[in-house]
Design an enzyme around this catalytic site. Structure first.
Site, mmCIF file in Angstrom:
data_model
loop_
_atom_site.group_PDB
_atom_site.id
_atom_site.type_symbol
_atom_site.label_atom_id
_atom_site.label_comp_id
_atom_site.label_asym_id
_atom_site.label_seq_id
_atom_site.Cartn_x
_atom_site.Cartn_y
_atom_site.Cartn_z
ATOM 1 N N GLY A 16 -0.288 15.080 -89.909
ATOM 2 C CA GLY A 16 -0.522 14.110 -88.827
ATOM 3 C C GLY A 16 -1.936 13.585 -88.657
ATOM 4 N N ILE A 23 -5.709 14.007 -83.302
ATOM 5 C CA ILE A 23 -5.858 15.398 -82.848
ATOM 6 C C ILE A 23 -5.853 16.320 -84.083
ATOM 7 C CG2 ILE A 23 -4.690 17.259 -81.598
ATOM 8 C CD1 ILE A 23 -3.804 15.112 -79.544
ATOM 9 N N ASP A 68 6.959 12.179 -95.477
ATOM 10 C CA ASP A 68 7.500 11.371 -94.373
ATOM 11 C C ASP A 68 8.555 12.230 -93.679
ATOM 12 O OD1 ASP A 68 8.872 9.677 -92.722
ATOM 13 O OD2 ASP A 68 9.099 8.069 -94.190
ATOM 14 N N ALA A 99 7.571 6.623 -81.555
ATOM 15 C CA ALA A 99 8.703 5.961 -80.887
ATOM 16 C C ALA A 99 8.494 4.467 -81.051
ATOM 17 C CB ALA A 99 8.733 6.326 -79.406
ATOM 18 N N TYR A 159 5.870 6.675 -70.532
ATOM 19 C CA TYR A 159 6.047 7.715 -71.553
ATOM 20 C C TYR A 159 7.519 7.795 -71.982
ATOM 21 C CZ TYR A 159 4.396 11.591 -74.348
ATOM 22 O OH TYR A 159 4.040 12.389 -75.404
ATOM 23 N N LYS A 166 9.727 15.012 -76.241
ATOM 24 C CA LYS A 166 8.851 16.195 -76.086
ATOM 25 C C LYS A 166 9.611 17.343 -75.407
ATOM 26 C CE LYS A 166 4.949 14.652 -77.860
ATOM 27 N NZ LYS A 166 4.662 14.998 -79.256
ATOM 28 N N ILE A 195 -5.628 12.069 -74.691
ATOM 29 C CA ILE A 195 -6.793 11.910 -75.586
ATOM 30 C C ILE A 195 -6.650 10.551 -76.276
ATOM 31 C CG2 ILE A 195 -7.896 12.814 -77.684
ATOM 32 C CD1 ILE A 195 -6.764 15.614 -76.773
ATOM 33 N N THR A 197 -6.264 8.239 -78.860
ATOM 34 C CA THR A 197 -5.953 8.215 -80.303
ATOM 35 C C THR A 197 -5.075 6.995 -80.576
ATOM 36 O OG1 THR A 197 -3.901 9.440 -80.018
ATOM 37 C CG2 THR A 197 -5.878 10.763 -80.430
ATOM 38 N N LEU A 198 -4.710 6.836 -81.851
ATOM 39 C CA LEU A 198 -3.825 5.735 -82.236
ATOM 40 C C LEU A 198 -2.483 5.825 -81.487
ATOM 41 C CD1 LEU A 198 -4.230 3.506 -84.349
ATOM 42 C CD2 LEU A 198 -2.982 4.932 -85.981
HETATM 43 P P1 NAD Z 1 -2.171 9.945 -84.137
HETATM 44 O O1 NAD Z 1 -1.577 8.560 -84.132
HETATM 45 O O2 NAD Z 1 -3.535 10.070 -84.664
HETATM 46 O O3 NAD Z 1 -1.216 10.958 -84.895
HETATM 47 C C1 NAD Z 1 0.185 10.787 -84.985
HETATM 48 C C2 NAD Z 1 0.548 11.083 -86.421
HETATM 49 O O4 NAD Z 1 1.970 11.076 -86.604
HETATM 50 C C3 NAD Z 1 -0.030 10.039 -87.404
HETATM 51 O O5 NAD Z 1 -0.807 10.682 -88.378
HETATM 52 C C4 NAD Z 1 1.224 9.450 -88.040
HETATM 53 O O6 NAD Z 1 1.037 9.074 -89.393
HETATM 54 C C5 NAD Z 1 2.174 10.617 -87.920
HETATM 55 N N1 NAD Z 1 3.573 10.217 -88.140
HETATM 56 C C6 NAD Z 1 4.320 9.362 -87.408
HETATM 57 N N2 NAD Z 1 5.530 9.218 -87.979
HETATM 58 C C7 NAD Z 1 5.553 10.023 -89.080
HETATM 59 C C8 NAD Z 1 6.512 10.294 -90.087
HETATM 60 N N3 NAD Z 1 7.706 9.734 -90.093
HETATM 61 N N4 NAD Z 1 6.178 11.177 -91.067
HETATM 62 C C9 NAD Z 1 4.962 11.772 -91.088
HETATM 63 N N5 NAD Z 1 3.999 11.534 -90.167
HETATM 64 C C10 NAD Z 1 4.304 10.660 -89.178
HETATM 65 O O7 NAD Z 1 -2.104 10.409 -82.608
HETATM 66 P P2 NAD Z 1 -2.348 11.835 -81.919
HETATM 67 O O8 NAD Z 1 -2.573 11.521 -80.490
HETATM 68 O O9 NAD Z 1 -3.325 12.625 -82.670
HETATM 69 O O10 NAD Z 1 -0.910 12.505 -82.013
HETATM 70 C C11 NAD Z 1 -0.662 13.777 -82.590
HETATM 71 C C12 NAD Z 1 0.338 14.549 -81.740
HETATM 72 O O11 NAD Z 1 -0.270 14.885 -80.492
HETATM 73 C C13 NAD Z 1 1.615 13.789 -81.411
HETATM 74 O O12 NAD Z 1 2.706 14.687 -81.421
HETATM 75 C C14 NAD Z 1 1.355 13.334 -79.988
HETATM 76 O O13 NAD Z 1 2.538 13.079 -79.258
HETATM 77 C C15 NAD Z 1 0.638 14.556 -79.457
HETATM 78 N N6 NAD Z 1 -0.099 14.381 -78.199
HETATM 79 C C16 NAD Z 1 -1.023 13.387 -78.085
HETATM 80 C C17 NAD Z 1 -1.688 13.241 -76.881
HETATM 81 C C18 NAD Z 1 -2.708 12.146 -76.697
HETATM 82 O O14 NAD Z 1 -3.029 11.827 -75.544
HETATM 83 N N7 NAD Z 1 -3.238 11.568 -77.756
HETATM 84 C C19 NAD Z 1 -1.428 14.118 -75.809
HETATM 85 C C20 NAD Z 1 -0.491 15.114 -75.965
HETATM 86 C C21 NAD Z 1 0.179 15.248 -77.178
#
Ligand code: NAD
Length: 260
Positions: A16, A23, A68, A99, A159, A166, A195, A197-198
């Site tokens: 990820g 993260i 993937d 999503a 959300y 989740k 946080i 992020t993308l």
């Molecule tokens: P991010 O966009 O940097 O990371 C999400 C990752 O999921 C990306 O690397 C993307 O390539 C990967 N991904 C999506 N579909 C995929 C697939 N089919 N196969 C493989 N990889 C796939 O964003 P992030 O915020 O670092 O998210 C990481 C996790 O943290 C997620 O589960 C997100 O829900 C969770 N999270 C984020 C936050 C926040 O505020 N950013 C808070 C709580 C939880």
């Protein structure tokens, strides 16, 4: 070196990293500082390019493998490659969710059948699929960590379908903990505070959530990806050896607040 964690030279798969704001990237930096040997998986070629640049810039030596999580064949071939190169895996970080954008706008009640299934498949079932794929490689026991959010048990505007995914992810952690425990494999979720992020860009009310947390959380601030990274390292290492099936909040305490 955080050697009390006993992570020196342990093989840890990180799924990820999309860019340096992910993260998962902060998790990687924390685990690297603890001496772990990292194996990254990515979905898209553009993530692989960014990842390779990040590794070069940070002088980190790691394997980078395509996976993937929507595709069983891709999962099978990724873990076959990991097995061939490393034989044993000690940890796995699942930091993946997605999503359709249209399902995060408007009312949850309008979620399409397809959008609901896609969010569940990518963000919750993917944990079950990769836990199954990594299990035979964790012959010495192991630790799996996934990333969740407060939207699993509270309603947060924008959300929507991701909150439901989740909730399924957190329930999956409990069922997986029960299946994997006899093999000395632990699995936990970290419920991270918001946080930038993308992935967070897709949540329409994100800025509002950030300022609410800063105002109301017991620590009166937001958390950083580094803090989530360090908790992940804690859950990977020996200090957390008695913990499994849990959802651990890294959110400056925001989740405990009722009416603020
Ligand atoms: P991010 O966009 O940097 O990371 C999400 C990752 O999921 C990306 O690397 C993307 O390539 C990967 N991904 C999506 N579909 C995929 C697939 N089919 N196969 C493989 N990889 C796939 O964003 P992030 O915020 O670092 O998210 C990481 C996790 O943290 C997620 O589960 C997100 O829900 C969770 N999270 C984020 C936050 C926040 O505020 N950013 C808070 C709580 C939880």
């Amino acid at each position: 070196m955080k050697d009390f964690l006993q992570l020196q030279d342990k093989h840890i798969v990180i799924m990820g990293v999309a860019n340096d704001r992910s993260i998962a990237w902060s998790v990687a930096q924390s685990l690297h500082a603890a001496g772990a040997k990292l194996i990254f998986t990515y979905r898209q070629e553009r993530s692989a390019k960014k990842l390779n640049k990040l590794l070069e810039k940070n002088e980190m030596d790691a394997a980078v493998i395509q996976c993937d999580v929507n595709d069983d064949e891709s999962i099978t071939s990724a873990f076959a490659e990991i097995k061939e190169k490393f034989t044993t895996v000690h940890g796995l970080v699942h930091s993946v969710a997605h999503a359709h954008k249209e399902d995060l706008n408007g009312d949850f009640i309008d979620t399409s059948r397809d959008g609901y299934a896609f969010a569940q498949d990518t963000s919750a079932y993917s944990l079950v699929a990769v836990a199954k794929a990594v299990r035979p490689l964790m012959a010495e026991g192991g630790s799996i960590v996934t990333m969740s959010y407060l939207g699993a048990d509270r309603v947060l505007d924008g959300y929507n379908v991701m909150g439901v995914a989740k909730a399924a992810l957190e329930a999956s952690v409990r069922y997986l903990a029960n299946d994997l425990g006899p093999d000395n494999i632990r699995i936990n979720a970290i419920s991270a505070g918001p946080i930038r992020t993308l992935a967070a860009k897709g949540v329409p009310s994100f800025n509002e959530i950030l300022s609410k947390v800063e105002e109301k959380a017991p620590l009166r601030r937001n958390v950083s990806a580094e803090e989530v990274g360090d908790m992940t390292t804690g859950l990977m290492g020996a200090l957390s050896r008695g913990v499994t099936g849990e959802v651990i909040y890294v959110d400056a305490g925001f989740n405990i607040i009722g009416i603020g």
